[in-house]
Write an enzyme that holds these catalytic residues in place. Structure first.
Site, mmCIF file in Angstrom:
data_model
loop_
_atom_site.group_PDB
_atom_site.id
_atom_site.type_symbol
_atom_site.label_atom_id
_atom_site.label_comp_id
_atom_site.label_asym_id
_atom_site.label_seq_id
_atom_site.Cartn_x
_atom_site.Cartn_y
_atom_site.Cartn_z
ATOM 1 C CG HIS A 1 -1.882 -1.056 1.337
ATOM 2 N ND1 HIS A 1 -3.240 -0.821 1.409
ATOM 3 C CD2 HIS A 1 -1.748 -2.403 1.363
ATOM 4 C CE1 HIS A 1 -3.894 -1.976 1.475
ATOM 5 N NE2 HIS A 1 -2.997 -2.956 1.460
ATOM 6 C CG ASP B 1 -4.693 2.236 1.977
ATOM 7 O OD1 ASP B 1 -3.720 1.905 1.294
ATOM 8 O OD2 ASP B 1 -5.652 1.463 2.245
ATOM 9 C CD GLU C 1 6.527 -3.391 -8.552
ATOM 10 O OE1 GLU C 1 7.148 -4.440 -8.297
ATOM 11 O OE2 GLU C 1 6.114 -2.613 -7.661
HETATM 12 N N1 UDP Z 1 8.799 -6.099 -3.147
HETATM 13 C C1 UDP Z 1 10.158 -5.930 -3.303
HETATM 14 N N2 UDP Z 1 10.987 -6.911 -2.853
HETATM 15 C C2 UDP Z 1 10.537 -8.058 -2.275
HETATM 16 C C3 UDP Z 1 9.149 -8.237 -2.129
HETATM 17 C C4 UDP Z 1 8.307 -7.251 -2.584
HETATM 18 O O1 UDP Z 1 10.601 -4.897 -3.816
HETATM 19 O O2 UDP Z 1 11.345 -8.898 -1.914
HETATM 20 C C5 UDP Z 1 7.884 -5.022 -3.568
HETATM 21 C C6 UDP Z 1 7.285 -5.269 -4.933
HETATM 22 O O3 UDP Z 1 8.119 -4.731 -5.938
HETATM 23 C C7 UDP Z 1 5.944 -4.564 -4.817
HETATM 24 C C8 UDP Z 1 5.590 -4.688 -3.345
HETATM 25 O O4 UDP Z 1 6.799 -4.966 -2.666
HETATM 26 O O5 UDP Z 1 6.097 -3.201 -5.139
HETATM 27 C C9 UDP Z 1 4.618 -5.828 -3.064
HETATM 28 O O6 UDP Z 1 3.346 -5.428 -3.437
HETATM 29 P P1 UDP Z 1 2.297 -6.422 -4.068
HETATM 30 O O7 UDP Z 1 1.047 -5.640 -4.292
HETATM 31 O O8 UDP Z 1 2.856 -7.077 -5.254
HETATM 32 O O9 UDP Z 1 2.092 -7.549 -2.996
HETATM 33 P P2 UDP Z 1 1.798 -7.555 -1.416
HETATM 34 O O10 UDP Z 1 3.115 -7.526 -0.764
HETATM 35 O O11 UDP Z 1 0.958 -6.348 -1.105
HETATM 36 O O12 UDP Z 1 1.097 -8.845 -1.217
#
Ligand code: UDP
Length: 477
Positions: free
Chosen positions: A23, A122, A363
């Site tokens: 978020h 949010d 991404e």
């Molecule tokens: N992310 C990252 N490195 C990691 C794990 C996650 O940079 O090892 C970042 C990813 O690029 C994204 C965010 O964390 O921007 C995760 O958001 P997402 O909505 O995909 O999943 P959530 O973590 O909310 O389930």
């Protein structure tokens, strides 16, 4: 001052992010877009999240952070744990929610003392609505889903259940999901979306071409509400170091990771990451290890760090890892936070095995990487359908269990065979894989075009700013 001059004046905006990486990252990226257009932006955060943000969002003279006290002690959390992504169990998750609820009074106090022209918050902070009403300013809602998913989540009265599947026949693309959402999740999300509809508008971290005109039309017609596509947020300009610290500091040296990728062939590596909130049980991790091994492909696999007991040896903590797995040097296991943006944008990466979190999805789309979809919880099962069935830029791995949260036991494991088959289907260039890859690359071009001058997201931001100025200036008349 004449009204005409006033119209020229910059806006003062506050952004309030929820305390989870998925978020916080996109909303703060979007905040920088407003600053880069000459508006005064304050991100309301907490001390340890502020530290992360200082290193990962580009500094800008019009962008500042305001940190309110985070009640770790009051909620019984260890010091410095101020983000759900740092939590590893259900007990601390509940404490995080409790502590987050306690942020309301100090945030309200700050906002009331220094009122802005608009609050962007949010959707998990529904109380911001009342605050904005009290101050007679517009509130924009942000929830980090795609509009496709918002349309799906917003129509629970249209759901048709059939044994273990969910059918939504009324969307522009009727979809069937081979899993059913936990009832409390459906109710919770629907309630939150209803509150969101009271806001002045919805900000979406996606771009028009990905959600499609048909879903914008569907949303506006069924809700009478406006959604502004401003993404992909990940495309804001920043340095490699800032990319590496986005969300958290990477546990691997960026140089090491990129040098390893440099030594691989174009589109030969499978990148595996389940976002910031998924913690699989050992049995599932073992299936993943065996599935990748059987596929024969090289990989980078991000596994959340397991703290383990004091003095516990690595092999003890990682009993799921097949003997000699790492010595085969087919891949890199990253235990903890990975520099995802840098990895996805490396030419050696050929597929992304993802949990379909919306940020990860956008991404991957932006990088032109086709996906192997494995949704786990939250809204991820809807995102999977957008990726595979609607836009044709991914292959389903076969996940069939929709959980409420990212940790805990699973009843239905995804087997090594399903994992191997999905990897092979996408990586061993048949006709289907070639078409998927081609479409993924086309979407990447559209994503980049959307944020450039004259692109859909760029134009939406201009129109939104104009709208907010109109509202502010009308108050001054
Ligand atoms: N992310 C990252 N490195 C990691 C794990 C996650 O940079 O090892 C970042 C990813 O690029 C994204 C965010 O964390 O921007 C995760 O958001 P997402 O909505 O995909 O999943 P959530 O973590 O909310 O389930």
């Amino acid at each position: 001052m004449s009204i005409q001059m006033e119209e020229m004046g910059p806006l003062k905006l506050y952004f309030i992010h929820f305390l989870a990486a998925g978020h916080m990252i996109p909303l703060c990226d979007i905040a920088t877009l407003f600053a880069s257009r000459g508006h005064n932006v304050t991100i309301i955060t907490t001390p340890s999240n502020a530290q992360v943000l200082r290193k990962s969002i580009p500094s800008h003279p019009l962008l500042r952070l305001h940190a309110v006290h985070f009640p770790s002690q009051e909620a019984g959390l260890p010091d410095g744990i101020e983000n759900i992504s740092s939590v590893e169990d259900a007990e601390n998750l509940a404490k995080m929610f409790h502590a987050t609820a306690m942020l309301q009074p100090p945030i309200e106090e700050f906002v009331e003392q220094h009122p802005p022209d608009c609050i962007v918050a949010d959707f998990l902070f529904p109380w911001v609505d009342e605050l904005a009403n009290k101050l007679c300013i517009p509130r924009l809602a942000f929830n980090g889903f795609s509009l496709f998913t918002i349309c799906a989540v917003g129509s629970p009265h249209e759901y048709e259940y059939d044994n273990d599947s969910l059918h939504i026949p009324t969307l522009p693309h009727p979809i069937t999901i081979n899993a059913t959402p936990p009832k409390e999740l459906t109710e919770f999300l629907h309630t939150m979306l209803q509150t969101e509809l009271k806001s002045h508008g919805l900000i979406v971290n996606s771009f028009l071409e990905l959600d499609g005109e048909e879903y914008i039309g569907y949303y506006e017609k069924s809700t009478g509400h406006k959604a502004w596509h401003l993404g992909p947020a990940s495309l804001i300009g920043r340095s490699a170091q800032e990319k590496a610290e986005r969300g958290q500091k990477s546990v691997v040296s960026v140089e090491e990771c990129l040098t390893w990728l440099d030594s691989k062939r174009v589109e030969s590596v499978v990148y595996i990451c389940f976002g910031s909130l998924c913690h699989f049980p050992d049995k599932q991790l073992q299936e993943i290890a065996c599935g990748i091994e059987a596929s024969g492909h090289e990989f980078i696999w991000v596994v959340p760090e397991k703290k383990g007991k004091e003095n516990e040896r690595q092999e003890e903590k990682e009993k799921w890892l097949p003997k000699g797995f790492e010595e085969k040097e087919k891949g890199m296991i990253i235990r903890g936070w990975a520099p995802q943006l840098l990895i996805l944008n490396h030419h050696a990466v050929g597929a992304f095995l993802t949990h379909c979190g919306w940020n990860s999805t956008v991404e991957a789309v932006t990088a032109g990487i086709p996906m192997l979809t494995w949704p786990v919880h939250g809204e991820q099962f809807y995102n999977e359908k957008l990726i595979t069935q609607v836009r044709g830029i991914g292959v389903e791995v076969g996940a069939a269990e929709w959980t409420s949260i990212g940790f805990g036991e699973r009843h239905k494991l995804v087997t090594r065979d399903s994992i191997q088959n999905a990897i092979t289907r996408l990586m061993d260039a048949g006709d289907e894989a070639t078409q998927i890859r081609r479409r993924a690359k086309e979407f990447a071009q559209k994503a980049r075009k959307a944020v450039k001058e004259g692109g859909s997201s760029h134009n939406n931001l201009t129109a939104l700013i104009h709208d907010l100025k109109r509202l502010r200036d009308a108050k001054l008349l």
